[in-house]
Each structure stands twice: as structure tokens, then as C-alpha cells.
Design a protein around this motif. Structure first.
Motif, PDB file in Angstrom:
ATOM      1  N   LYS A   9       0.817  -1.216   0.000  1.00  0.00           N
ATOM      2  CA  LYS A   9       0.000   0.000   0.000  1.00  0.00           C
ATOM      3  C   LYS A   9       0.853   1.269   0.000  1.00  0.00           C
ATOM      4  O   LYS A   9       0.440   2.293  -0.532  1.00  0.00           O
ATOM      5  CB  LYS A   9      -0.934  -0.007   1.213  1.00  0.00           C
ATOM      6  CG  LYS A   9      -1.891   1.158   1.236  1.00  0.00           C
ATOM      7  CD  LYS A   9      -2.856   1.080   2.394  1.00  0.00           C
ATOM      8  CE  LYS A   9      -3.864   2.219   2.318  1.00  0.00           C
ATOM      9  NZ  LYS A   9      -4.860   2.120   3.372  1.00  0.00           N
ATOM     10  N   ALA A  10       2.027   1.199   0.553  1.00  0.00           N
ATOM     11  CA  ALA A  10       2.895   2.379   0.663  1.00  0.00           C
ATOM     12  C   ALA A  10       3.549   2.771  -0.658  1.00  0.00           C
ATOM     13  O   ALA A  10       4.085   3.864  -0.782  1.00  0.00           O
ATOM     14  CB  ALA A  10       3.972   2.128   1.720  1.00  0.00           C
ATOM     15  N   THR A  11       3.497   1.888  -1.656  1.00  0.00           N
ATOM     16  CA  THR A  11       4.180   2.157  -2.928  1.00  0.00           C
ATOM     17  C   THR A  11       3.196   2.098  -4.084  1.00  0.00           C
ATOM     18  O   THR A  11       2.802   1.022  -4.524  1.00  0.00           O
ATOM     19  CB  THR A  11       5.311   1.122  -3.163  1.00  0.00           C
ATOM     20  OG1 THR A  11       6.163   1.089  -2.022  1.00  0.00           O
ATOM     21  CG2 THR A  11       6.100   1.462  -4.403  1.00  0.00           C
ATOM     22  N   THR A  12       2.817   3.274  -4.580  1.00  0.00           N
ATOM     23  CA  THR A  12       1.943   3.342  -5.747  1.00  0.00           C
ATOM     24  C   THR A  12       2.736   2.901  -6.972  1.00  0.00           C
ATOM     25  O   THR A  12       3.842   3.398  -7.211  1.00  0.00           O
ATOM     26  CB  THR A  12       1.432   4.783  -5.967  1.00  0.00           C
ATOM     27  OG1 THR A  12       0.807   5.231  -4.765  1.00  0.00           O
ATOM     28  CG2 THR A  12       0.453   4.842  -7.119  1.00  0.00           C
ATOM     29  N   PRO A  13       2.209   1.968  -7.755  1.00  0.00           N
ATOM     30  CA  PRO A  13       2.940   1.518  -8.952  1.00  0.00           C
ATOM     31  C   PRO A  13       3.201   2.672  -9.916  1.00  0.00           C
ATOM     32  O   PRO A  13       2.403   3.597 -10.045  1.00  0.00           O
ATOM     33  CB  PRO A  13       1.985   0.496  -9.579  1.00  0.00           C
ATOM     34  CG  PRO A  13       1.103   0.052  -8.458  1.00  0.00           C
ATOM     35  CD  PRO A  13       0.954   1.249  -7.584  1.00  0.00           C
ATOM     36  N   ASP A  14       4.341   2.584 -10.592  1.00  0.00           N
ATOM     37  CA  ASP A  14       4.668   3.558 -11.629  1.00  0.00           C
ATOM     38  C   ASP A  14       4.969   2.813 -12.923  1.00  0.00           C
ATOM     39  O   ASP A  14       4.921   1.573 -12.971  1.00  0.00           O
ATOM     40  CB  ASP A  14       5.816   4.475 -11.203  1.00  0.00           C
ATOM     41  CG  ASP A  14       7.126   3.725 -10.938  1.00  0.00           C
ATOM     42  OD1 ASP A  14       7.310   2.598 -11.455  1.00  0.00           O
ATOM     43  OD2 ASP A  14       7.977   4.278 -10.217  1.00  0.00           O
ATOM     44  N   ASP A  15       5.260   3.540 -13.984  1.00  0.00           N
ATOM     45  CA  ASP A  15       5.482   2.918 -15.294  1.00  0.00           C
ATOM     46  C   ASP A  15       6.645   1.935 -15.291  1.00  0.00           C
ATOM     47  O   ASP A  15       6.574   0.887 -15.933  1.00  0.00           O
ATOM     48  CB  ASP A  15       5.716   3.995 -16.358  1.00  0.00           C
ATOM     49  CG  ASP A  15       4.463   4.793 -16.660  1.00  0.00           C
ATOM     50  OD1 ASP A  15       3.355   4.319 -16.321  1.00  0.00           O
ATOM     51  OD2 ASP A  15       4.579   5.893 -17.234  1.00  0.00           O
ATOM     52  N   THR A  16       7.702   2.247 -14.563  1.00  0.00           N
ATOM     53  CA  THR A  16       8.859   1.350 -14.503  1.00  0.00           C
ATOM     54  C   THR A  16       8.494   0.036 -13.821  1.00  0.00           C
ATOM     55  O   THR A  16       8.846  -1.043 -14.301  1.00  0.00           O
ATOM     56  CB  THR A  16      10.027   2.032 -13.761  1.00  0.00           C
ATOM     57  OG1 THR A  16      10.342   3.247 -14.433  1.00  0.00           O
ATOM     58  CG2 THR A  16      11.249   1.137 -13.722  1.00  0.00           C
ATOM     59  N   MET A  17       7.777   0.132 -12.722  1.00  0.00           N
ATOM     60  CA  MET A  17       7.344  -1.074 -12.008  1.00  0.00           C
ATOM     61  C   MET A  17       6.410  -1.903 -12.881  1.00  0.00           C
ATOM     62  O   MET A  17       6.518  -3.128 -12.931  1.00  0.00           O
ATOM     63  CB  MET A  17       6.639  -0.691 -10.704  1.00  0.00           C
ATOM     64  CG  MET A  17       7.536  -0.062  -9.663  1.00  0.00           C
ATOM     65  SD  MET A  17       6.617   0.667  -8.274  1.00  0.00           S
ATOM     66  CE  MET A  17       5.828  -0.769  -7.578  1.00  0.00           C
ATOM     67  N   LEU A  18       5.502  -1.223 -13.569  1.00  0.00           N
ATOM     68  CA  LEU A  18       4.537  -1.915 -14.420  1.00  0.00           C
ATOM     69  C   LEU A  18       5.248  -2.677 -15.535  1.00  0.00           C
ATOM     70  O   LEU A  18       4.966  -3.847 -15.783  1.00  0.00           O
ATOM     71  CB  LEU A  18       3.544  -0.909 -14.994  1.00  0.00           C
ATOM     72  CG  LEU A  18       2.307  -1.461 -15.655  1.00  0.00           C
ATOM     73  CD1 LEU A  18       1.486  -2.300 -14.684  1.00  0.00           C
ATOM     74  CD2 LEU A  18       1.459  -0.324 -16.212  1.00  0.00           C
ATOM     75  N   LEU A  19       6.194  -2.032 -16.187  1.00  0.00           N
ATOM     76  CA  LEU A  19       6.941  -2.680 -17.264  1.00  0.00           C
ATOM     77  C   LEU A  19       7.727  -3.882 -16.755  1.00  0.00           C
ATOM     78  O   LEU A  19       7.773  -4.925 -17.412  1.00  0.00           O
ATOM     79  CB  LEU A  19       7.878  -1.677 -17.944  1.00  0.00           C
ATOM     80  CG  LEU A  19       8.734  -2.205 -19.088  1.00  0.00           C
ATOM     81  CD1 LEU A  19       7.851  -2.776 -20.203  1.00  0.00           C
ATOM     82  CD2 LEU A  19       9.636  -1.111 -19.634  1.00  0.00           C
ATOM     83  N   SER A  20       8.310  -3.768 -15.568  1.00  0.00           N
ATOM     84  CA  SER A  20       9.106  -4.883 -15.037  1.00  0.00           C
ATOM     85  C   SER A  20       8.244  -6.110 -14.742  1.00  0.00           C
ATOM     86  O   SER A  20       8.721  -7.240 -14.801  1.00  0.00           O
ATOM     87  CB  SER A  20       9.866  -4.458 -13.781  1.00  0.00           C
ATOM     88  OG  SER A  20       8.992  -4.294 -12.701  1.00  0.00           O
ATOM     89  N   VAL A  21       6.967  -5.901 -14.455  1.00  0.00           N
ATOM     90  CA  VAL A  21       6.062  -7.006 -14.141  1.00  0.00           C
ATOM     91  C   VAL A  21       5.387  -7.539 -15.405  1.00  0.00           C
ATOM     92  O   VAL A  21       5.329  -8.741 -15.640  1.00  0.00           O
ATOM     93  CB  VAL A  21       4.993  -6.548 -13.121  1.00  0.00           C
ATOM     94  CG1 VAL A  21       3.867  -7.542 -13.015  1.00  0.00           C
ATOM     95  CG2 VAL A  21       5.635  -6.302 -11.778  1.00  0.00           C
ATOM     96  N   LEU A  22       4.868  -6.623 -16.216  1.00  0.00           N
ATOM     97  CA  LEU A  22       4.109  -7.042 -17.393  1.00  0.00           C
ATOM     98  C   LEU A  22       4.991  -7.576 -18.522  1.00  0.00           C
ATOM     99  O   LEU A  22       4.554  -8.409 -19.310  1.00  0.00           O
ATOM    100  CB  LEU A  22       3.262  -5.878 -17.926  1.00  0.00           C
ATOM    101  CG  LEU A  22       2.100  -5.441 -17.057  1.00  0.00           C
ATOM    102  CD1 LEU A  22       1.406  -4.243 -17.678  1.00  0.00           C
ATOM    103  CD2 LEU A  22       1.107  -6.567 -16.840  1.00  0.00           C
ATOM    104  N   LYS A  23       6.204  -7.052 -18.636  1.00  0.00           N
ATOM    105  CA  LYS A  23       7.124  -7.434 -19.711  1.00  0.00           C
ATOM    106  C   LYS A  23       6.467  -7.178 -21.070  1.00  0.00           C
ATOM    107  O   LYS A  23       6.021  -6.081 -21.327  1.00  0.00           O
ATOM    108  CB  LYS A  23       7.586  -8.869 -19.530  1.00  0.00           C
ATOM    109  CG  LYS A  23       8.287  -9.108 -18.191  1.00  0.00           C
ATOM    110  CD  LYS A  23       8.487 -10.563 -17.923  1.00  0.00           C
ATOM    111  CE  LYS A  23       9.074 -10.836 -16.569  1.00  0.00           C
ATOM    112  NZ  LYS A  23       8.197 -10.644 -15.442  1.00  0.00           N
ATOM    113  N   GLU A  24       6.377  -8.185 -21.935  1.00  0.00           N
ATOM    114  CA  GLU A  24       5.790  -7.996 -23.262  1.00  0.00           C
ATOM    115  C   GLU A  24       4.302  -7.637 -23.194  1.00  0.00           C
ATOM    116  O   GLU A  24       3.756  -7.034 -24.101  1.00  0.00           O
ATOM    117  CB  GLU A  24       5.955  -9.247 -24.141  1.00  0.00           C
ATOM    118  CG  GLU A  24       7.392  -9.605 -24.456  1.00  0.00           C
ATOM    119  CD  GLU A  24       8.039 -10.430 -23.339  1.00  0.00           C
ATOM    120  OE1 GLU A  24       7.315 -11.097 -22.567  1.00  0.00           O
ATOM    121  OE2 GLU A  24       9.271 -10.377 -23.236  1.00  0.00           O
ATOM    122  N   ALA A  25       3.637  -8.016 -22.118  1.00  0.00           N
ATOM    123  CA  ALA A  25       2.220  -7.711 -21.958  1.00  0.00           C
ATOM    124  C   ALA A  25       1.975  -6.216 -21.747  1.00  0.00           C
ATOM    125  O   ALA A  25       0.833  -5.771 -21.791  1.00  0.00           O
ATOM    126  CB  ALA A  25       1.621  -8.518 -20.805  1.00  0.00           C
TER     127      ALA A  25
END
Length: 139
Positions: A9-25
């Protein structure tokens, strides 16, 4: 484990985090947002943390109307819609995959409507997502 891969909860996702998780998705995520912008009008999205069990969810709205919720997963995403009665009836006529219709039919009916969640892992799933967006916008 939270529904979303982002559960702090303390860390709102950002574009960098999203890319690292989603990868090609990430391309599927971007196309989902782009499609609703083109088809549904002005779109706004924001991260929401509802509960520890759910984790962070990206809420996409068009002109203040909630269109869908995007939940990041490992290398894919989940899109969740809430359909009112008219949209459920339209979905029944929309030639959707049988598993999607079964999911919609079996979901509990609330005042807001019935929820339908799909996993988006490839362009075929994205096509189903786009049909659901179309139903949501038109109903």
C-alpha cells in the motif's frame, strides 16, 4: 497473496514497475488503454488500493463512468468489467467465447450489475477485451 502483483500500500505503482512485471504484456496494457480512449472518449486512469487482498488496481474511467479495472499480473493482466442488465443482455448476443459467457452468467448480480473478469495474455484475449469495452460503451 493479493489479486494484483502490487500489494504494498505504501508504494503506488509507476510505469517502470509496471513494465518490469508485465514485460511484453505492457503492449497489451497500452493497447487496452488506447482502445478505450479511441472508442469510449476522454479517458482517465488512476491507481487505487482497495484492500490488502486486492492490492493495487488501475481504474479506467471515461467521462467519469468507470469502464473497467486493470490488475497487473506476472507477464499478463486481468481486466474486470461490471455490466448492468442491458450490457449483460448485449453480451449474450455478442458472440463471446463460451467461457466468458459462463463466467458472466455465474457471477452474482448486485445493484451495480454483474462482474466479468478476463485474463489478457495475447492478442486473442485483447480482442475479447475490446468486444467487452464496446458492449460497456454502448450499454
Amino acid at each position: 497473496m493479493a489479486v494484483s502483483i502490487f500489494d504494498d500500500k505504501a508504494t503506488t505503482p509507476d510505469d517502470t514497475m509496471l513494465l518490469s512485471v508485465l514485460k511484453e504484456a505492457q503492449l497489451l496494457w497500452n493497447e487496452a488503454i488506447h482502445f478505450v480512449e479511441q472508442f469510449g472518449g476522454i479517458t482517465q486512469g488512476e491507481w487505487k488500493f482497495y484492500t490488502k487482498a486486492a492490492g493495487w488496481t488501475y481504474v479506467v474511467k471515461s467521462n467519469k463512468r468507470t469502464m473497467f479495472y486493470l490488475i497487473p499480473k506476472d507477464a499478463h493482466l486481468q481486466a474486470t468489467f461490471v455490466f448492468g442488465e442491458k450490457a449483460v443482455a448485449a453480451a449474450e448476443e455478442a458472440n463471446l467465447p463460451i467461457d466468458v459467457l459462463k463466467n458472466l452468467r455465474s457471477s452474482k448480480a448486485y445493484v451495480e450489475g454483474r462482474s466479468i473478469a478476463i485474463l489478457v495474455k495475447d492478442t486473442e484475449d485483447l480482442s475479447v477485451f475490446k468486444r467487452l469495452v464496446t458492449i460497456k460503451v454502448e450499454n
